[in-house]
Design an enzyme around this catalytic site. Structure first.
Site, PDB file in Angstrom:
ATOM      1  N   GLU A  94      10.208  11.900   6.994  1.00 49.34           N
ATOM      2  CA  GLU A  94       8.932  11.771   6.298  1.00 49.34           C
ATOM      3  C   GLU A  94       9.208  11.377   4.838  1.00 49.34           C
ATOM      4  OE1 GLU A  94       6.408  12.035   8.166  1.00 49.34           O
ATOM      5  OE2 GLU A  94       7.293  13.101   9.869  1.00 49.34           O
ATOM      6  N   ARG A 122       0.118   7.791   7.697  1.00 48.90           N
ATOM      7  CA  ARG A 122      -1.311   7.921   7.412  1.00 48.90           C
ATOM      8  C   ARG A 122      -2.111   6.661   7.752  1.00 48.90           C
ATOM      9  NH1 ARG A 122      -2.630  11.074   1.847  1.00 48.90           N
ATOM     10  NH2 ARG A 122      -1.791   9.159   0.931  1.00 48.90           N
ATOM     11  N   LYS A 123      -1.458   5.646   8.308  1.00 44.95           N
ATOM     12  CA  LYS A 123      -2.165   4.414   8.653  1.00 44.95           C
ATOM     13  C   LYS A 123      -1.971   4.090  10.132  1.00 44.95           C
ATOM     14  CE  LYS A 123      -4.281   3.446   4.858  1.00 44.95           C
ATOM     15  NZ  LYS A 123      -4.335   4.876   4.512  1.00 44.95           N
ATOM     16  N   GLU A 160      14.286  15.945   9.703  1.00 46.81           N
ATOM     17  CA  GLU A 160      15.424  16.417  10.479  1.00 46.81           C
ATOM     18  C   GLU A 160      16.189  15.216  11.035  1.00 46.81           C
ATOM     19  OE1 GLU A 160      12.190  18.607   9.811  1.00 46.81           O
ATOM     20  OE2 GLU A 160      12.073  17.348  11.613  1.00 46.81           O
ATOM     21  N   HIS A 171       0.852  -1.187   0.000  1.00 49.89           N
ATOM     22  CA  HIS A 171       0.000   0.000   0.000  1.00 49.89           C
ATOM     23  C   HIS A 171       0.890   1.240   0.000  1.00 49.89           C
ATOM     24  CE1 HIS A 171      -2.636   3.151   1.584  1.00 49.89           C
ATOM     25  NE2 HIS A 171      -3.655   2.411   1.172  1.00 49.89           N
ATOM     26  N   ASP A 176      -1.986   5.946  -6.263  1.00 48.27           N
ATOM     27  CA  ASP A 176      -2.355   6.852  -5.175  1.00 48.27           C
ATOM     28  C   ASP A 176      -1.078   7.221  -4.431  1.00 48.27           C
ATOM     29  OD1 ASP A 176      -3.765   8.319  -3.335  1.00 48.27           O
ATOM     30  OD2 ASP A 176      -4.651   6.611  -2.305  1.00 48.27           O
ATOM     31  N   ALA A 177      -0.847   8.493  -4.198  1.00 49.35           N
ATOM     32  CA  ALA A 177       0.338   8.924  -3.470  1.00 49.35           C
ATOM     33  C   ALA A 177       0.330   8.366  -2.052  1.00 49.35           C
ATOM     34  CB  ALA A 177       0.417  10.455  -3.434  1.00 49.35           C
ATOM     35  N   ASP A 226       6.060   9.755  20.765  1.00 51.25           N
ATOM     36  CA  ASP A 226       5.001   9.224  19.904  1.00 51.25           C
ATOM     37  C   ASP A 226       5.218   7.740  19.669  1.00 51.25           C
ATOM     38  OD1 ASP A 226       3.423  11.446  19.483  1.00 51.25           O
ATOM     39  OD2 ASP A 226       4.459  12.065  17.669  1.00 51.25           O
ATOM     40  N   LYS A 281      -5.659  -4.338   0.365  1.00 53.79           N
ATOM     41  CA  LYS A 281      -6.324  -3.939   1.607  1.00 53.79           C
ATOM     42  C   LYS A 281      -7.264  -5.069   2.028  1.00 53.79           C
ATOM     43  CE  LYS A 281      -7.528   0.430   2.100  1.00 53.79           C
ATOM     44  NZ  LYS A 281      -8.190   1.753   1.933  1.00 53.79           N
ATOM     45  N   LYS A 334      10.561   7.783  13.054  1.00 56.50           N
ATOM     46  CA  LYS A 334      10.969   8.485  14.266  1.00 56.50           C
ATOM     47  C   LYS A 334      11.900   7.616  15.104  1.00 56.50           C
ATOM     48  CE  LYS A 334       6.642  11.064  14.409  1.00 56.50           C
ATOM     49  NZ  LYS A 334       5.355  11.279  15.119  1.00 56.50           N
ATOM     50  N   LYS A 370      11.533  10.013  20.401  1.00 54.95           N
ATOM     51  CA  LYS A 370      10.215  10.583  20.155  1.00 54.95           C
ATOM     52  C   LYS A 370       9.175   9.729  20.892  1.00 54.95           C
ATOM     53  CE  LYS A 370      12.487  12.731  16.740  1.00 54.95           C
ATOM     54  NZ  LYS A 370      13.961  12.707  16.667  1.00 54.95           N
ATOM     55  N   PHE A 412      -8.229  -3.994 -10.699  1.00 52.34           N
ATOM     56  CA  PHE A 412      -7.310  -3.272  -9.810  1.00 52.34           C
ATOM     57  C   PHE A 412      -5.893  -3.539 -10.318  1.00 52.34           C
ATOM     58  CE2 PHE A 412      -6.098  -2.686  -5.003  1.00 52.34           C
ATOM     59  CZ  PHE A 412      -5.306  -1.595  -5.336  1.00 52.34           C
ATOM     60  N   ASP A 418       0.922   4.167   1.398  1.00 52.17           N
ATOM     61  CA  ASP A 418       1.279   4.733   2.701  1.00 52.17           C
ATOM     62  C   ASP A 418       2.242   3.819   3.451  1.00 52.17           C
ATOM     63  OD1 ASP A 418      -0.339   6.981   2.327  1.00 52.17           O
ATOM     64  OD2 ASP A 418      -2.095   5.961   3.148  1.00 52.17           O
ATOM     65  N   LYS A 419       2.078   2.514   3.289  1.00 53.20           N
ATOM     66  CA  LYS A 419       2.980   1.580   3.954  1.00 53.20           C
ATOM     67  C   LYS A 419       4.355   1.555   3.279  1.00 53.20           C
ATOM     68  CE  LYS A 419       1.539   0.973   7.294  1.00 53.20           C
ATOM     69  NZ  LYS A 419       2.332   1.038   8.517  1.00 53.20           N
TER      70      LYS A 419
END
Length: 395
Positions: free
Chosen positions: A44, A255-256, A57, A16, A249-250, A282, A177, A276, A280, A241, A18-19
């Site tokens: 990123e 995002r997941k 960074e 995918h 799709d970008a 997060d 998916k 990260k 961090k 598909f 995003d992955k």
């Protein structure tokens, strides 16, 4: 909580878009940590048609110095890590190819203002890399103490990826998916009421064959007797598909986050993990809350538990610790809140030390969930249940 209800979680494959971005970002994290255990990375990634773009960074010996100069060969190593990740996933398509995609690196040195607040100095302990709230969760629905809906959604796509890589399903392409809806009775999953798989495929693949294949995978993953009727199984419901992945799709890092965690069964603080380094919170605090939650359930103190931590940038100690056993607890929640900081130091440095997070261990986390994975040496240490005996003694 209601006794009887339907609940749904989704997963996405390693291919995918995003992955793909998450895995590239974590490959960069591993590259830096492999050279400097104290490296700082906030990477990123964006992927789109024949393009890979990095920004963020960084700081780390062997890669970039304090003056912001790249070490010899460092830029080539970053590009190689990104391309190798795409190659491993399996993208050799006209619209996205590991070898020929354009690559742009916009990483730059970490802000000195952030560094002065986060780094240890004198009598100052290492502070959190940012403010925020993090949640951990565990439930006795599955042996891995994960929500069953997400557990099975992940397993379906993992099996399909395994078949694609082995050649057992050569008609599959990397992007896919899944979605699993389960019926719960007395708060326990008892059967699937709807299953969805959308998978990228090669040109001219027979849709009936794809459906039969996907149904076979689902049936092999779900417990016996859980499969719904054909009318509730959806395989490539839009039809063809063929164009997928970053060409279709970008993709962007982070995002997941619900796929990465608990499939919607738990709150989420909003911060992504991939890209990260473990200073961090997060990432590291989300890992330690899962660790504590899993040990509480494994110790039999609750059947289901949610834990929240909160932090302020530059401050070492958490601002709050909250435990909710959702009415399933065998001991007082406030008592659990008192005992947990005695078992794990909940400062960023304490978490990283306890879970051995300053290591190149993150690329493996970036697809099919950060939680519910099997501990393997220094990998997935937050999935260990080594606090169980201490928790039992405490109560």
């Amino acid at each position: 909580m209601r006794d009887t209800f339907l609940f749904t979680s989704e997963s996405v494959s390693e291919g995918h878009p995003d992955k793909v971005a998450d895995q590239i970002s974590d490959a960069v994290v591993d590259l830096f940590l492999g050279k400097d255990a104290q490296a700082r990375v906030a990477c990123e990634t964006m992927v789109t048609t024949q393009r890979i773009i990095l920004a963020g960074e960084v700081r780390g010996e062997g890669m970039i110095d304090t003056a912001g100069n790249w070490s010899a060969g460092a830029l080539d190593e970053i590009e190689a890590a990104a391309r190798e990740t795409v190659k491993r996933i399996g993208y050799e398509q006209e619209g996205f190819h590991w070898q020929t995609a354009d690559f742009a690196n916009h990483l730059h040195p970490q802000s000195a203002h952030i560094a002065q607040g986060v780094d240890e100095s004198g009598n100052k302990d290492e502070g959190a890399g940012d403010q925020g709230i993090m949640f951990g969760y565990a439930t006795d629905e599955t042996p891995d103490l994960m929500p069953a809906t997400l557990y099975y959604a992940h397993r379906i796509l993992e099996k399909m990826a395994e078949d694609r890589h082995s050649g057992a399903a050569p008609f599959l392409e990397p992007d896919a998916k899944s979605q699993v809806t389960l019926e719960y009775q007395n708060e326990k999953p008892v059967r699937a009421t709807a299953l969805v798989v959308s998978t990228q495929h090669g040109k001219g693949a027979d849709q009936a064959m794809l459906r039969d294949y996907a149904k076979g995978v689902m049936a092999g993953i779900l417990p016996e007797g859980w499969m719904p009727g054909d009318e509730s199984i959806f395989v490539n419901p839009t039809g063809l598909f063929e164009i997928g992945g970053p060409d279709g799709d970008a993709g962007l890092t982070g995002r997941k986050i619900i796929v990465d965690t608990y499939g919607g069964a738990s709150p989420h603080g909003g911060g992504a993990f991939s890209g990260k380094d473990p200073t961090k919170v997060d990432r590291s605090a989300a890992y330690v809350t899962r660790y504590m939650a899993k040990n509480i359930v494994a110790a039999g103190l609750a059947r289901r538990v949610t834990i929240q931590l909160s932090y302020a940038i530059g401050v070492a100690e958490p601002l709050s610790l909250y435990v909710d056993t959702h009415g399933t607890g065998q001991v007082d929640e406030a008592a659990i809140e008192r005992i947990l900081p005695q078992l794990v130091r909940l400062t960023p440095k304490g978490i990283r030390t306890h879970l051995k997070l300053n290591a190149p261990i993150y690329a493996r986390t970036a697809a099919y969930g950060h939680f519910g994975r099997q501990p393997d040496g220094d990998f997935f240490t937050w999935e260990k249940t080594d606090l169980v005996e201490e928790l039992k003694r405490a109560f």
